[in-house]
Design a protein around this motif. Structure first.
Motif, mmCIF file in Angstrom:
data_model
loop_
_atom_site.group_PDB
_atom_site.id
_atom_site.type_symbol
_atom_site.label_atom_id
_atom_site.label_comp_id
_atom_site.label_asym_id
_atom_site.label_seq_id
_atom_site.Cartn_x
_atom_site.Cartn_y
_atom_site.Cartn_z
ATOM 1 N N LEU A 175 13.171 5.420 0.235
ATOM 2 C CA LEU A 175 12.061 5.164 1.153
ATOM 3 C C LEU A 175 11.579 3.720 1.063
ATOM 4 C CD1 LEU A 175 9.927 8.409 0.743
ATOM 5 C CD2 LEU A 175 11.271 7.722 2.727
ATOM 6 N N LYS A 176 11.453 3.219 -0.146
ATOM 7 C CA LYS A 176 10.987 1.843 -0.338
ATOM 8 C C LYS A 176 11.948 0.824 0.270
ATOM 9 C CE LYS A 176 8.213 2.273 -4.510
ATOM 10 N NZ LYS A 176 8.098 1.802 -5.903
ATOM 11 N N GLN A 177 13.233 1.129 0.235
ATOM 12 C CA GLN A 177 14.222 0.223 0.797
ATOM 13 C C GLN A 177 14.060 0.113 2.317
ATOM 14 O OE1 GLN A 177 18.287 1.425 0.152
ATOM 15 N NE2 GLN A 177 19.080 -0.597 0.634
ATOM 16 N N VAL A 207 0.837 -1.204 0.000
ATOM 17 C CA VAL A 207 0.000 0.000 0.000
ATOM 18 C C VAL A 207 0.872 1.255 0.000
ATOM 19 C CG1 VAL A 207 -1.648 1.349 1.369
ATOM 20 C CG2 VAL A 207 -1.981 -1.108 1.076
ATOM 21 N N GLN A 208 1.854 1.276 0.894
ATOM 22 C CA GLN A 208 2.708 2.459 0.983
ATOM 23 C C GLN A 208 3.570 2.640 -0.273
ATOM 24 O OE1 GLN A 208 2.405 4.839 3.268
ATOM 25 N NE2 GLN A 208 0.743 3.606 4.081
ATOM 26 N N SER A 209 4.013 1.546 -0.861
ATOM 27 C CA SER A 209 4.807 1.623 -2.090
ATOM 28 C C SER A 209 3.997 2.235 -3.222
ATOM 29 C CB SER A 209 5.308 0.241 -2.506
ATOM 30 O OG SER A 209 6.276 -0.220 -1.601
ATOM 31 N N ASP A 269 4.879 5.572 -5.296
ATOM 32 C CA ASP A 269 4.882 5.600 -6.761
ATOM 33 C C ASP A 269 3.994 6.719 -7.300
ATOM 34 O OD1 ASP A 269 6.638 3.457 -6.848
ATOM 35 O OD2 ASP A 269 5.041 1.961 -7.139
ATOM 36 N N ALA A 270 2.843 6.913 -6.671
ATOM 37 C CA ALA A 270 1.930 7.982 -7.085
ATOM 38 C C ALA A 270 2.574 9.358 -6.870
ATOM 39 C CB ALA A 270 0.615 7.875 -6.330
ATOM 40 N N ALA A 271 3.315 9.499 -5.784
ATOM 41 C CA ALA A 271 3.994 10.772 -5.511
ATOM 42 C C ALA A 271 5.068 11.042 -6.564
ATOM 43 C CB ALA A 271 4.605 10.762 -4.118
ATOM 44 N N VAL A 272 5.770 10.007 -6.990
ATOM 45 C CA VAL A 272 6.773 10.166 -8.046
ATOM 46 C C VAL A 272 6.097 10.568 -9.346
ATOM 47 C CG1 VAL A 272 8.482 8.957 -9.475
ATOM 48 C CG2 VAL A 272 8.441 8.589 -7.002
ATOM 49 N N LYS A 273 5.020 9.886 -9.683
ATOM 50 C CA LYS A 273 4.287 10.155 -10.919
ATOM 51 C C LYS A 273 3.734 11.576 -10.940
ATOM 52 C CE LYS A 273 0.900 8.078 -13.973
ATOM 53 N NZ LYS A 273 0.008 6.945 -14.211
#
Length: 91
Positions: A60-62, A38-40, A44-48
């Motif tokens: 952050l994902k790491q 969910v958080q990933s 991804d949406a924030a990057v997009k």
């Protein structure tokens, strides 16, 4: 499970992992995997949307699984009982 019910269980001294096990039958690892997914997707949406760089998203994902694992293993502590000082004041 509603947010109110979850909050009530957490405030009774249970960890999120214990609640997930009782209510959904999920192990702690399953809960962390679901929360990580969910958080990933939010990252991804924030990057997009251009709100975050891909490099920052990767960082952050790491760290996300370990951070979520620690979070789901904690019990509730009212703010006044916390031992670590916050970065804000209650004046």
């Amino acid at each position: 499970m509603s947010v109110q019910d979850l909050s009530k269980e957490w405030k009774q001294g249970k960890t999120l992992q214990q609640i997930a096990k009782e209510k959904k039958g999920w192990s702690g690892d399953e809960l962390v995997k679901k929360m990580t997914a969910v958080q990933s997707s939010k990252i991804d949406a924030a990057v997009k949307a251009g709100k975050m760089t891909q490099e920052r998203a990767d960082q952050l994902k790491q760290k996300l699984p370990a951070s979520l694992k620690r979070f789901t293993e904690r019990t509730y502590r009212p703010h006044s009982d916390r031992t670590q000082p916050g970065s804000y004041s209650h004046i």
